[in-house]
Motif scaffolding. Structure first.
Motif, PDB file in Angstrom:
ATOM      1  N   ARG A 382     -10.734  12.566  -0.061  1.00  0.00           N
ATOM      2  CA  ARG A 382     -10.751  12.202  -1.478  1.00  0.00           C
ATOM      3  C   ARG A 382      -9.405  12.507  -2.128  1.00  0.00           C
ATOM      4  NH1 ARG A 382     -15.292  11.780  -4.675  1.00  0.00           N
ATOM      5  NH2 ARG A 382     -13.703  11.440  -6.289  1.00  0.00           N
ATOM      6  N   ALA A 383      -8.829  13.649  -1.781  1.00  0.00           N
ATOM      7  CA  ALA A 383      -7.542  14.015  -2.371  1.00  0.00           C
ATOM      8  C   ALA A 383      -6.434  13.090  -1.886  1.00  0.00           C
ATOM      9  CB  ALA A 383      -7.214  15.472  -2.032  1.00  0.00           C
ATOM     10  N   ARG A 384      -6.474  12.712  -0.627  1.00  0.00           N
ATOM     11  CA  ARG A 384      -5.488  11.733  -0.146  1.00  0.00           C
ATOM     12  C   ARG A 384      -5.550  10.453  -0.975  1.00  0.00           C
ATOM     13  NH1 ARG A 384      -6.656  12.969   6.175  1.00  0.00           N
ATOM     14  NH2 ARG A 384      -4.858  14.332   6.562  1.00  0.00           N
ATOM     15  N   ALA A 385      -6.762  10.008  -1.269  1.00  0.00           N
ATOM     16  CA  ALA A 385      -6.922   8.786  -2.068  1.00  0.00           C
ATOM     17  C   ALA A 385      -6.397   8.978  -3.489  1.00  0.00           C
ATOM     18  CB  ALA A 385      -8.385   8.362  -2.090  1.00  0.00           C
ATOM     19  N   MET A 386      -6.584  10.181  -4.066  1.00  0.00           N
ATOM     20  CA  MET A 386      -6.108  10.444  -5.425  1.00  0.00           C
ATOM     21  C   MET A 386      -4.599  10.303  -5.528  1.00  0.00           C
ATOM     22  SD  MET A 386      -8.299  13.836  -6.432  1.00  0.00           S
ATOM     23  CE  MET A 386     -10.034  13.973  -6.006  1.00  0.00           C
ATOM     24  N   TYR A 387      -3.904  10.615  -4.445  1.00  0.00           N
ATOM     25  CA  TYR A 387      -2.442  10.612  -4.477  1.00  0.00           C
ATOM     26  C   TYR A 387      -1.866   9.511  -3.588  1.00  0.00           C
ATOM     27  CZ  TYR A 387      -3.062  14.826  -7.117  1.00  0.00           C
ATOM     28  OH  TYR A 387      -3.438  15.717  -8.099  1.00  0.00           O
ATOM     29  N   SER A 388      -2.593   8.392  -3.528  1.00  0.00           N
ATOM     30  CA  SER A 388      -2.148   7.201  -2.819  1.00  0.00           C
ATOM     31  C   SER A 388      -2.312   6.000  -3.732  1.00  0.00           C
ATOM     32  CB  SER A 388      -2.966   6.982  -1.531  1.00  0.00           C
ATOM     33  OG  SER A 388      -2.831   8.067  -0.637  1.00  0.00           O
ATOM     34  N   VAL A 389      -1.477   5.003  -3.549  1.00  0.00           N
ATOM     35  CA  VAL A 389      -1.575   3.789  -4.372  1.00  0.00           C
ATOM     36  C   VAL A 389      -0.951   2.632  -3.594  1.00  0.00           C
ATOM     37  CG1 VAL A 389       0.628   4.222  -5.550  1.00  0.00           C
ATOM     38  CG2 VAL A 389      -1.128   2.825  -6.664  1.00  0.00           C
ATOM     39  N   THR A 390      -1.489   1.437  -3.795  1.00  0.00           N
ATOM     40  CA  THR A 390      -0.976   0.239  -3.127  1.00  0.00           C
ATOM     41  C   THR A 390      -0.681  -0.834  -4.165  1.00  0.00           C
ATOM     42  OG1 THR A 390      -2.254   0.692  -1.123  1.00  0.00           O
ATOM     43  CG2 THR A 390      -1.459  -1.560  -1.421  1.00  0.00           C
ATOM     44  N   LEU A 391       0.495  -1.441  -4.056  1.00  0.00           N
ATOM     45  CA  LEU A 391       0.876  -2.568  -4.901  1.00  0.00           C
ATOM     46  C   LEU A 391       0.777  -3.851  -4.096  1.00  0.00           C
ATOM     47  CD1 LEU A 391       4.068  -1.193  -6.709  1.00  0.00           C
ATOM     48  CD2 LEU A 391       1.737  -1.283  -7.587  1.00  0.00           C
ATOM     49  N   SER A 392       0.305  -4.912  -4.745  1.00  0.00           N
ATOM     50  CA  SER A 392       0.155  -6.210  -4.094  1.00  0.00           C
ATOM     51  C   SER A 392       1.102  -7.223  -4.718  1.00  0.00           C
ATOM     52  CB  SER A 392      -1.288  -6.708  -4.223  1.00  0.00           C
ATOM     53  OG  SER A 392      -1.384  -8.071  -3.904  1.00  0.00           O
ATOM     54  N   ILE A 504       2.164   3.754  -1.134  1.00  0.00           N
ATOM     55  CA  ILE A 504       2.456   5.174  -0.942  1.00  0.00           C
ATOM     56  C   ILE A 504       1.144   5.807  -0.518  1.00  0.00           C
ATOM     57  CG2 ILE A 504       3.095   7.350  -2.035  1.00  0.00           C
ATOM     58  CD1 ILE A 504       4.919   5.836  -3.879  1.00  0.00           C
ATOM     59  N   GLN A 505       1.108   6.328   0.701  1.00  0.00           N
ATOM     60  CA  GLN A 505      -0.119   6.913   1.234  1.00  0.00           C
ATOM     61  C   GLN A 505       0.086   8.406   1.447  1.00  0.00           C
ATOM     62  OE1 GLN A 505      -2.363   4.812   4.219  1.00  0.00           O
ATOM     63  NE2 GLN A 505      -0.998   3.042   4.092  1.00  0.00           N
ATOM     64  N   ASN A 506      -0.760   9.167   0.826  1.00  0.00           N
ATOM     65  CA  ASN A 506      -0.663  10.609   0.979  1.00  0.00           C
ATOM     66  C   ASN A 506      -1.233  11.035   2.327  1.00  0.00           C
ATOM     67  OD1 ASN A 506      -2.334  13.459   0.340  1.00  0.00           O
ATOM     68  ND2 ASN A 506      -0.183  13.409  -0.226  1.00  0.00           N
ATOM     69  N   LEU A 507      -0.539  11.921   2.992  1.00  0.00           N
ATOM     70  CA  LEU A 507      -0.974  12.459   4.279  1.00  0.00           C
ATOM     71  C   LEU A 507      -1.419  13.914   4.158  1.00  0.00           C
ATOM     72  CD1 LEU A 507       1.984  11.095   6.461  1.00  0.00           C
ATOM     73  CD2 LEU A 507      -0.207   9.989   6.015  1.00  0.00           C
ATOM     74  N   ILE A 508      -0.695  14.665   3.330  1.00  0.00           N
ATOM     75  CA  ILE A 508      -0.952  16.100   3.201  1.00  0.00           C
ATOM     76  C   ILE A 508      -1.192  16.401   1.722  1.00  0.00           C
ATOM     77  CG2 ILE A 508      -0.083  18.427   3.652  1.00  0.00           C
ATOM     78  CD1 ILE A 508       1.827  17.155   5.719  1.00  0.00           C
ATOM     79  N   PRO A 509      -2.445  16.425   1.277  1.00  0.00           N
ATOM     80  CA  PRO A 509      -2.713  16.650  -0.156  1.00  0.00           C
ATOM     81  C   PRO A 509      -2.391  18.050  -0.639  1.00  0.00           C
ATOM     82  CG  PRO A 509      -4.766  16.489   1.089  1.00  0.00           C
ATOM     83  CD  PRO A 509      -3.662  16.138   2.042  1.00  0.00           C
ATOM     84  N   ALA A 510      -2.124  18.972   0.272  1.00  0.00           N
ATOM     85  CA  ALA A 510      -1.884  20.366  -0.113  1.00  0.00           C
ATOM     86  C   ALA A 510      -0.796  20.499  -1.168  1.00  0.00           C
ATOM     87  CB  ALA A 510      -1.509  21.185   1.126  1.00  0.00           C
ATOM     88  N   ASP A 511       0.252  19.698  -1.060  1.00  0.00           N
ATOM     89  CA  ASP A 511       1.376  19.822  -1.984  1.00  0.00           C
ATOM     90  C   ASP A 511       0.966  19.533  -3.421  1.00  0.00           C
ATOM     91  OD1 ASP A 511       2.285  19.418   0.740  1.00  0.00           O
ATOM     92  OD2 ASP A 511       4.296  19.341  -0.068  1.00  0.00           O
ATOM     93  N   PHE A 512      -0.025  18.671  -3.608  1.00  0.00           N
ATOM     94  CA  PHE A 512      -0.501  18.325  -4.944  1.00  0.00           C
ATOM     95  C   PHE A 512      -1.628  19.244  -5.419  1.00  0.00           C
ATOM     96  CE2 PHE A 512       1.200  14.314  -3.241  1.00  0.00           C
ATOM     97  CZ  PHE A 512       2.127  14.009  -4.233  1.00  0.00           C
TER      98      PHE A 512
END
Length: 759
Positions: A382-392, A504-512
């Motif tokens: 869930r946290a990875r998704a919070m800090y990921s976004v895709t532009l089309s 931008i895909q988050n891999l390690i949510p720890a930083d956020f």
């Protein structure tokens, strides 16, 4: 009730200095991180005589008022309050500007009283984070004027503060004597409760693995509430990744309240998504468009008082009734009541995402918060998704064709930036992602220009959901681009002319997440599958001293027969060959003992392949199957198909809707077949994830593949035994289940006091 009542300047002003309309026009505000960076940028430009982050405090009308002014130049005699924004300052509503001015003047009153000043220059510095531009608004006031204004604010707040203090005293007294709603705890539940209570009192962080069927919701809420007065904690947040978890928490709190000898003075608030609470989704969030925003702050005091006097929990339904009785917005009334609730039940994103209200309020009010996170094994994804976004690119081009004239130029600029990005990366094959080590500034600059243009347009126009969605995607991408690092990756994928995507895909949510956990006084993350603890601690950014504890299962190995099916390989290369023996195994076991079974596979394709063989070889076995994209009604019907009298095999996917969060006790489910270790695919993305996790933690394969996979297996197999009366069987189908490193990750109670079965 004794001693001075305390209040921060910001809370005081937000309570007593707001008036007029609610105005949430489409003005993208800087993130918390951008705001802090903007403050620092402005402060660093000031002379040596400038003192930044000035602590101020004073007693006024029986209140101890405190806060931290952004800066004071003692030579110039000027006090500053810095407010960051994006775009045209004229979009900031008069009510918001009045609130900012009230805060600055309250700080001025405290400074004049503390340093015995007669007069003071006051400057609101509006800083545009996009343009790196300061806009100062300066005035001069006497100490007497400022103090009188502070007196008026404090008088408006004082009665409410006294009421809140009385409530806190009654609440803490009742919680100290809180009674458990049953005569005794379930097996293992007492240990669970004791662990949560001690953790809260010590203000520590804990990963708590507790098996399904233990009564985790009540077993964590009860001790966490009892610990609030002992630990001096202000609030309890109960967060969950599923709506069903929110409902269970509200039911548990209602059960606790009903078990007390007198009314429990506990304010419980349910926070729901805006889409579930908005009365007028076709209208913009400001007084000129929505009747429930018009005069919102004028009617808020009466609605707020009515809300705190409600006898029961402030569920979304109850809040809607209160809000509509006073003709204000239910969603924003809930946001207001988050300031005054003792317990908040909400989705995890309300604390952990980029603009989380609970994190903001905790920091603003310096709350001591007790945090419970249910089904915490979901938090990494869930946290990875919070800090990921895709532009089309395709979405942009489609909107450009129908966009209003005012937006043509910025849309064209971004379209050209897309073309340049694709050209410069020199993509040689479609559908193969290209990794970008940095995100071109020209592209993010074009994104920022479009965000500003859409914001200007939507300020004066009716809602346009396609434009809003594009704006929020661009804004989210821009924010994540500013904090881009090795915790994330940026991928450009080209699927044809005009059909590129940039993610931008988050891999390690720890930083956020680390700052979120650091702001919490005590934390318990609990689930039936949290082993190994170091994996969750590392990826979630929990404090290094976070503990890990496993509560013994109330179930015994005699309830469950575990069959290791080691002669079948479910590796990708062996999938096709495995379909026949797996189908034969399912048919044989079903014919030996007819009943309800679930068969789990790593993908829909794999499940369909085995199901087709089973249908052909054993047509008498009743079959049902999970389909991709099932509606909530279809999912409910699928679960309801498991009855005490039904028989058959239902096919489902690991990690899907029917692999966790469903209860099928007794004969509703007597066995489960789990094919594969649940490992994620060995694709491009997961290989990069493995490399990044290896670089950061030295455990790439385990963190990217093994631990998430086995977690899915345990969740799926855990559907079989749900009560102490259940009996059942599971088949773990793959030779790798017998390896010591995999076996160690499976629940110990499955094998206690007996050898694992064979097949």
């Amino acid at each position: 009730m004794s001693g001075l009542l305390k209040v921060t300047v910001r809370t005081l002003c937000e309570f007593a200095a707001r008036a007029g309309d609610l105005d949430h026009r489409y003005t993208p505000a800087p993130s918390a991180e951008e705001g802090m960076a903007g403050h620092t940028r402005v402060q660093e430009r000031r002379p040596l005589s400038y003192q930044k982050e000035v602590p101020l405090a004073g007693i006024c009308e029986g209140l101890q008022v405190s806060g931290r002014a952004d800066g004071y130049d003692r030579v110039a005699g000027r006090l500053e309050e810095i407010k960051t924004h994006r775009g045209d300052l004229s979009r900031l509503s008069p009510a918001q500007q009045a609130l900012h001015r009230a805060q600055l003047r309250a700080y001025g009153a405290l400074l004049c009283r503390e340093q015995q000043l007669k007069r003071l220059q006051l400057t609101l510095v509006y800083y545009d984070v996009n343009r790196d531009k300061e806009t100062p608004v300066t005035e001069t006031a006497t100490a007497d004027e400022l103090w009188q204004e502070l007196v008026e604010l404090c008088r408006a707040y004082a009665e409410w503060a006294k009421q809140e203090a009385r409530h806190r005293e009654y609440r803490d007294g009742a919680l100290a004597e809180l009674e458990f709603p049953f005569g005794d705890f379930r097996a293992g539940q007492r240990e669970l409760a004791r662990t949560v209570y001690v953790n809260a009192c010590r203000g520590e962080s804990l990963l708590l693995q507790a098996p399904t069927g233990l009564g985790k919701t009540l077993g964590t809420l009860y001790p966490a509430l009892m610990a609030l007065p002992k630990a001096g904690q202000d609030r309890l947040f109960f967060l969950t990744a599923r709506n069903t978890g929110r409902r269970l928490a509200l039911d548990g709190l209602a059960m606790l309240a009903s078990a007390q000898p007198a009314r429990l003075p506990l304010r419980v608030l349910e926070l729901v998504a805006k889409g579930d609470a908005c009365e007028h989704p076709d209208k913009a969030c400001h007084g000129e468009a929505c009747p429930l925003a018009r005069g919102f702050f004028d009617r808020l005091p009466a609605a707020r008082l009515a809300a705190v006097n409600q006898a029961g929990p402030l569920t979304s339904g109850t809040l809607r009734e209160v809000a509509l009785a006073y003709q204000i917005c239910p969603y924003f009334l809930a946001q207001e009541m988050a300031r005054w609730a003792d317990v908040v039940v909400a989705d995890v994103n309300r604390l952990f995402d980029q603009s989380a209200i609970l994190h903001g309020l905790t920091r603003q009010n310096d709350w001591r918060v007790s945090l419970l996170v249910d089904e915490a094994h979901n938090l990494i994804d869930r946290a990875r998704a919070m800090y990921s976004v895709t532009l089309s690119q395709q979405r942009l081009l489609a909107l450009r064709r129908s966009a209003p004239g005012e937006l043509k130029a910025p849309l064209n600029r971004l379209a050209r930036a897309w073309q340049a990005l694709v050209r410069d990366q020199g993509a040689v094959s479609f559908d193969t992602p290209s990794l970008l080590p940095v995100i071109p500034g020209s592209f993010t600059g074009a994104l920022g220009g479009l965000v500003s243009a859409i914001t200007d347009y939507l300020t004066e126009q009716p809602p346009d959901y396609a434009l809003q969605e594009l704006m929020f995607e661009c804004l989210g991408f821009g924010r994540l681009a500013e904090s881009f690092g090795d915790h994330s990756l940026c991928e450009l994928t080209v699927r044809g002319r005009g059909r590129a995507s940039l993610a931008i895909q988050n891999l390690i949510p720890a930083d956020f997440l680390q700052p979120r956990f650091a702001a919490i006084h005590s934390t318990v993350l609990f689930s039936a599958t949290l082993a190994p603890g170091i994996y969750h601690r590392d990826l979630l950014g929990l404090p290094q001293h976070t503990g890990w504890k496993e509560v013994a299962s109330p179930f015994s190995a005699q309830q469950l027969t575990v069959n290791m099916v080691g002669h079948i390989s479910t590796r990708q290369a062996d999938r096709e060959r495995s379909c026949q023996p797996i189908a034969e195994l399912i048919a044989r076991e079903y014919q030996r003992q007819p009943g309800n079974y679930l068969a789990y596979f790593s993908s829909f394709a794999y499940a369909d392949a085995v199901r087709e063989v089973l249908q052909r070889e054993a047509p008498g076995v009743p079959l049902r199957y999970q389909k991709p994209g099932m509606s909530s009604q279809e999912r409910a019907a699928f679960v309801e198909g498991f009855t005490e009298d039904s028989e058959g095999v239902a096919f489902a996917v690991l990690g899907g809707s029917f692999a966790e969060g469903i209860d099928l006790p007794g004969n509703r489910l007597i066995g489960a077949f789990v094919a594969t270790l649940g490992l994620p695919p060995f694709d491009h993305w997961h290989q990069i994830l493995k490399a990044r996790l290896d670089q950061r933690f030295g455990a790439g394969y385990h963190y990217a593949y093994l631990y998430p996979g086995i977690q899915k297996v345990i969740q799926a197999a855990g559907r079989v035994i749900r009560t102490e009366q259940d009996r059942g069987r599971i088949w773990l189908i793959d030779d790798r289940f017998g390896k010591p490193e995999v076996r160690r990750l499976l629940p110990g109670w499955w094998f206690a006091d007996k050898a694992a079965g064979g097949s």
